[in-house]
Design a protein around this motif. Structure first.
Motif, mmCIF file in Angstrom:
data_model
loop_
_atom_site.group_PDB
_atom_site.id
_atom_site.type_symbol
_atom_site.label_atom_id
_atom_site.label_comp_id
_atom_site.label_asym_id
_atom_site.label_seq_id
_atom_site.Cartn_x
_atom_site.Cartn_y
_atom_site.Cartn_z
ATOM 1 N N ARG A 1 4.412 -4.811 2.391
ATOM 2 C CA ARG A 1 4.734 -3.582 3.121
ATOM 3 C C ARG A 1 3.766 -2.469 2.764
ATOM 4 O O ARG A 1 3.063 -2.538 1.770
ATOM 5 N N GLY A 2 3.805 -1.444 3.615
ATOM 6 C CA GLY A 2 3.011 -0.252 3.384
ATOM 7 C C GLY A 2 3.871 0.984 3.515
ATOM 8 O O GLY A 2 4.778 1.040 4.349
ATOM 9 N N PHE A 3 3.588 1.957 2.681
ATOM 10 C CA PHE A 3 4.268 3.249 2.707
ATOM 11 C C PHE A 3 3.253 4.294 3.152
ATOM 12 O O PHE A 3 2.227 4.469 2.502
ATOM 13 N N VAL A 4 3.535 4.978 4.250
ATOM 14 C CA VAL A 4 2.712 6.105 4.656
ATOM 15 C C VAL A 4 3.473 7.350 4.247
ATOM 16 O O VAL A 4 4.512 7.672 4.811
ATOM 17 N N ARG B 1 -12.087 8.694 5.665
ATOM 18 C CA ARG B 1 -10.987 7.731 5.758
ATOM 19 C C ARG B 1 -11.502 6.292 5.748
ATOM 20 O O ARG B 1 -10.935 5.428 5.067
ATOM 21 N N ALA B 2 -12.592 6.019 6.459
ATOM 22 C CA ALA B 2 -13.166 4.671 6.471
ATOM 23 C C ALA B 2 -13.684 4.285 5.084
ATOM 24 O O ALA B 2 -13.463 3.159 4.610
ATOM 25 N N ALA B 3 -14.348 5.216 4.413
ATOM 26 C CA ALA B 3 -14.853 4.945 3.060
ATOM 27 C C ALA B 3 -13.705 4.717 2.089
ATOM 28 O O ALA B 3 -13.802 3.879 1.178
ATOM 29 N N THR B 4 -12.608 5.426 2.288
ATOM 30 C CA THR B 4 -11.433 5.262 1.431
ATOM 31 C C THR B 4 -10.835 3.875 1.599
ATOM 32 O O THR B 4 -10.504 3.204 0.619
ATOM 33 N N VAL B 5 -10.717 3.425 2.836
ATOM 34 C CA VAL B 5 -10.202 2.073 3.093
ATOM 35 C C VAL B 5 -11.095 1.038 2.419
ATOM 36 O O VAL B 5 -10.608 0.142 1.717
ATOM 37 N N ASP B 6 -12.403 1.163 2.616
ATOM 38 C CA ASP B 6 -13.338 0.198 2.015
ATOM 39 C C ASP B 6 -13.222 0.170 0.499
ATOM 40 O O ASP B 6 -13.197 -0.898 -0.112
ATOM 41 N N THR C 1 0.839 -1.191 0.000
ATOM 42 C CA THR C 1 0.000 0.000 0.000
ATOM 43 C C THR C 1 0.877 1.246 0.000
ATOM 44 O O THR C 1 2.000 1.230 0.501
ATOM 45 N N ALA C 2 0.335 2.318 -0.565
ATOM 46 C CA ALA C 2 0.951 3.644 -0.507
ATOM 47 C C ALA C 2 -0.174 4.584 -0.073
ATOM 48 O O ALA C 2 -1.127 4.793 -0.815
ATOM 49 N N GLU C 3 -0.067 5.112 1.130
ATOM 50 C CA GLU C 3 -1.182 5.836 1.719
ATOM 51 C C GLU C 3 -0.794 7.246 2.130
ATOM 52 O O GLU C 3 0.242 7.457 2.736
ATOM 53 N N SER C 4 -1.687 8.162 1.814
ATOM 54 C CA SER C 4 -1.540 9.530 2.286
ATOM 55 C C SER C 4 -2.682 9.831 3.251
ATOM 56 O O SER C 4 -2.505 9.714 4.453
ATOM 57 N N CYS C 5 -3.868 10.121 2.760
ATOM 58 C CA CYS C 5 -4.962 10.568 3.624
ATOM 59 C C CYS C 5 -5.418 9.527 4.640
ATOM 60 O O CYS C 5 -6.015 9.880 5.654
ATOM 61 N N THR C 6 -5.136 8.264 4.410
ATOM 62 C CA THR C 6 -5.546 7.223 5.352
ATOM 63 C C THR C 6 -4.479 6.933 6.405
ATOM 64 O O THR C 6 -4.749 6.239 7.379
ATOM 65 N N LEU D 1 -4.197 3.196 7.378
ATOM 66 C CA LEU D 1 -5.389 2.435 7.762
ATOM 67 C C LEU D 1 -5.669 1.235 6.852
ATOM 68 O O LEU D 1 -6.229 0.231 7.303
ATOM 69 N N ILE D 2 -5.285 1.331 5.581
ATOM 70 C CA ILE D 2 -5.483 0.174 4.685
ATOM 71 C C ILE D 2 -4.588 -0.967 5.144
ATOM 72 O O ILE D 2 -5.031 -2.111 5.282
ATOM 73 N N MET D 3 -3.328 -0.651 5.401
ATOM 74 C CA MET D 3 -2.405 -1.674 5.883
ATOM 75 C C MET D 3 -2.863 -2.210 7.233
ATOM 76 O O MET D 3 -2.771 -3.417 7.493
ATOM 77 N N ALA D 4 -3.370 -1.345 8.094
ATOM 78 C CA ALA D 4 -3.867 -1.789 9.397
ATOM 79 C C ALA D 4 -5.018 -2.769 9.233
ATOM 80 O O ALA D 4 -5.090 -3.776 9.956
#
Length: 155
Positions: free
Chosen positions: A44-47, A138-143, A19-24, A27-30
């Motif tokens: 791995r995940g990149f914040v 953020r929750a909607a983005t993860v979903d 994952t590559a996450e900014s606004c979340t 949370l996707i990796m979590a």
């Protein structure tokens, strides 16, 4: 969207995820790593909350950020590609958006850009969740990100 379903589909395809996450903010990796046994398909995940992090960690071009801004499909594309290249994953999902509060006339609160990269290429899309509150965006983005990954894995 079930992170467990995503992990099962990744196992069935033999694909590692990144994952590559900014606004979340991770949370996707979590969500993925909350599922026991996820380590066999999660790499791995990149914040990358700041623009500097996007450039340093994911090789997002400063020119893209300057021309399009961080919340754009072009940046989501480069984030997803960067995560794919800088990991052992076969599929990477990226998100960048405005969770709120705030935003502007041109980039309103609740706008999120998504990128998905794998060996077949990169797809991007933008969703407007609206001013539903930071946590809800953020929750909607993860979903939605998990749904995108699942669709690609099942294709």
């Amino acid at each position: 969207m079930s992170a467990g379903a995503v992990l099962e589909a990744a196992r069935a395809r033999g694909v590692m995820l990144a994952t590559a996450e900014s606004c979340t903010g991770g949370l996707i990796m979590a969500a993925l790593t909350a599922v026991p046994g996820s380590s066999d398909v999660v790499d791995r995940g990149f914040v990358t909350y700041s623009n500097a992090a996007k450039c340093q960690m994911l090789e997002v071009a400063q020119a893209t950020l300057d021309a399009q801004g961080a919340v754009s499909e072009d940046v989501a594309r480069e984030m997803a590609q960067g995560a794919l290249v800088r990991s052992q994953a076969g599929l990477a999902v990226a998100v960048t958006g405005i969770a709120g509060p705030g935003g502007s006339e041109h980039k309103p609160e609740g706008r999120v850009c998504f990128g998905l990269a794998d060996a077949e290429g990169v797809v991007t899309e933008t969703l407007e969740f609206g001013a539903i509150g930071r946590d809800a965006v953020r929750a909607a983005t993860v979903d939605h990100a998990l749904a995108m990954v699942l669709r690609r894995l099942r294709a």
